[in-house]
Design an enzyme around this catalytic site. Structure first.
Site, mmCIF file in Angstrom:
data_model
loop_
_atom_site.group_PDB
_atom_site.id
_atom_site.type_symbol
_atom_site.label_atom_id
_atom_site.label_comp_id
_atom_site.label_asym_id
_atom_site.label_seq_id
_atom_site.Cartn_x
_atom_site.Cartn_y
_atom_site.Cartn_z
ATOM 1 N N ASP A 94 0.801 -1.225 0.000
ATOM 2 C CA ASP A 94 0.000 0.000 0.000
ATOM 3 C C ASP A 94 0.834 1.276 0.000
ATOM 4 O O ASP A 94 0.349 2.349 0.396
ATOM 5 C CB ASP A 94 -0.975 -0.007 1.182
ATOM 6 C CG ASP A 94 -2.229 -0.811 0.866
ATOM 7 O OD1 ASP A 94 -2.556 -0.939 -0.331
ATOM 8 O OD2 ASP A 94 -2.871 -1.305 1.798
ATOM 9 N N ASP A 152 -7.311 -4.414 -3.872
ATOM 10 C CA ASP A 152 -6.975 -3.054 -3.417
ATOM 11 C C ASP A 152 -5.743 -2.505 -4.134
ATOM 12 O O ASP A 152 -5.602 -1.300 -4.337
ATOM 13 C CB ASP A 152 -6.682 -3.017 -1.914
ATOM 14 C CG ASP A 152 -7.530 -3.961 -1.092
ATOM 15 O OD1 ASP A 152 -7.986 -4.986 -1.628
ATOM 16 O OD2 ASP A 152 -7.719 -3.699 0.100
HETATM 17 N N1 GLY Z 1 -6.891 -1.706 1.633
HETATM 18 C C1 GLY Z 1 -7.566 -2.193 2.768
HETATM 19 C C2 GLY Z 1 -8.993 -1.836 2.833
HETATM 20 O O1 GLY Z 1 -9.611 -1.434 1.873
HETATM 21 O O2 GLY Z 1 -9.553 -1.970 3.898
#
Ligand code: GLY
Length: 373
Positions: A94, A152
């Protein structure tokens, strides 16, 4: 006529966002807010995946108001994440969420070379997580998750495209395209819904199984996952102009719009059984609205109006019932988000990425085209 009204409405909401963010800046300052309880945002450690959203929100407002105190807070937060970049071990997939909305944003607005270096470092880390055999970017760090990828991560790919543009080195872009192609093939279903997690054999690259993750089951439709698919594919299409990504974004958009309830607030999973006190997720709607607006920019006018209007409808419905404008005791903008229903963490509470995507989408409705992604 409709467009003129839309702009006036968005202008009004934008004015509210400016005064709210100025107030948030005084209350929250240089720290890492994530979820709000009893009107107050909590604080996370420097490596938490949502840490780009608060500086991103500050930059969205700063670029119009040029209020130096917002710029100073966002710059301080960015520097507070430096130990994570150099420590390496806490870093995860992320890094796009974290450094696009902090360092890339600051570089775009201030031209600061330190910010550019931070974002290039984060992009190099993301590229280093690419599994050549499976053609995917590895998600988390646990040893048993070496072969896991998640939907994600589509939102982290713009960092790689940006790094290729900045460096003139296509390798970052090649990795982004390879991962997007894997997501197209293995995550996004023909109806536009998406798996949250797909596990691959990290040695051979063979697909092993899909997991429910933050959704109800492997075959259900986690609402935020649908929004990640929609917006992530639209962003990949913006960089590559590949029609397959536009098609996927359109399918995810149709799925989202066909399933979102009348009041604009999605359940945490569109296919989960309804229950008393159902977990809902405003962040999914805010992210989807911004994704719909991104998608609208990629299409001819005959099609783009539909997505733009759908985004505005969604934002109006969220604004009517799930914003905290009149609650001066609430630091957040958007109420009713859910982080992780299967683990029962942070259910039906305000979340910083809901605030960010809501503000970003309102900015786009007002004509903002150059985002930080
Ligand atoms: N990327 C983690 C979430 O969307 O909770």
């Amino acid at each position: 006529m409709a467009k003129a009204n839309a702009n006036l409405w968005a202008d009004d909401i934008w004015r509210r966002i400016i005064s709210k963010v100025e107030r948030m800046n005084m209350l929250i300052g240089a720290s890492f807010p994530y979820v709000s309880y009893d009107g107050k945002y909590n604080r996370e450690e420097a490596d938490w995946w949502t840490n780009g959203f608060w500086p991103g929100l500050l930059w969205l407002v700063y670029r119009e108001t040029r209020d130096d105190s917002l710029m100073e807070t966002a710059s301080t937060i960015e520097a507070m994440m430096d130990p994570v970049l150099t420590d390496f071990y806490p870093l995860h997939h992320d890094v796009g969420f974290m450094w696009n909305l902090s360092s890339v944003a600051r570089y775009k607005l201030m031209g600061d070379e330190v910010s550019k270096r931070r974002a290039m470092t984060a992009a190099s880390h993301l590229a280093g997580r690419f599994n050549l055999k499976g053609q995917f970017i590895r998600a988390w760090n646990q040893p048993e998750r070496v072969g896991w990828a998640i939907i994600d991560c589509m939102m982290n790919l713009p960092l790689l495209h940006w790094a290729s543009e900045q460096s003139g080195d296509p390798r970052f872009r090649h990795i982004a395209v390879a991962h997007a192609d894997t997501a197209l093939r293995e995550f996004i279903r023909p109806d536009g819904s998406a798996h949250h997690i797909v596990c691959f054999d990290p040695e051979t690259g063979e697909r092993v199984e899909a997991l429910g993750g933050q959704g109800y089951s492997p075959d259900s439709a986690w609402a935020r996952g649908t929004a990640w698919a929609l917006y992530g594919m639209a962003l990949s299409a913006r960089y590559s102009r590949d029609y397959r990504y536009i098609d996927a974004a359109q399918r995810s958009a149709q799925f989202f719009l066909a399933h979102v309830p009348e009041d604009g607030l999605p359940p945490w999973d569109f296919l989960a059984p309804w229950e008393e006190g159902m977990a809902m997720d405003s962040s999914a709607a805010a992210c989807a609205a911004s994704g719909l607006l991104e998608l609208s920019l990629l299409l001819p006018e005959s099609e783009s109006d539909y997505y733009r209007q759908s985004a505005e409808n969604l934002l109006r419905r969220l604004n009517d019932r799930y914003t905290a404008w009149d609650n001066t005791a609430e630091e957040a903008i958007l109420t009713m988000g859910t982080a992780n229903r299967p683990k029962m963490t942070h259910v039906n509470v305000p979340m910083i990425y809901g605030d960010y995507f809501f503000a970003e989408a309102i900015g786009k409705l007002r004509g903002m085209r150059d985002t930080f992604w």
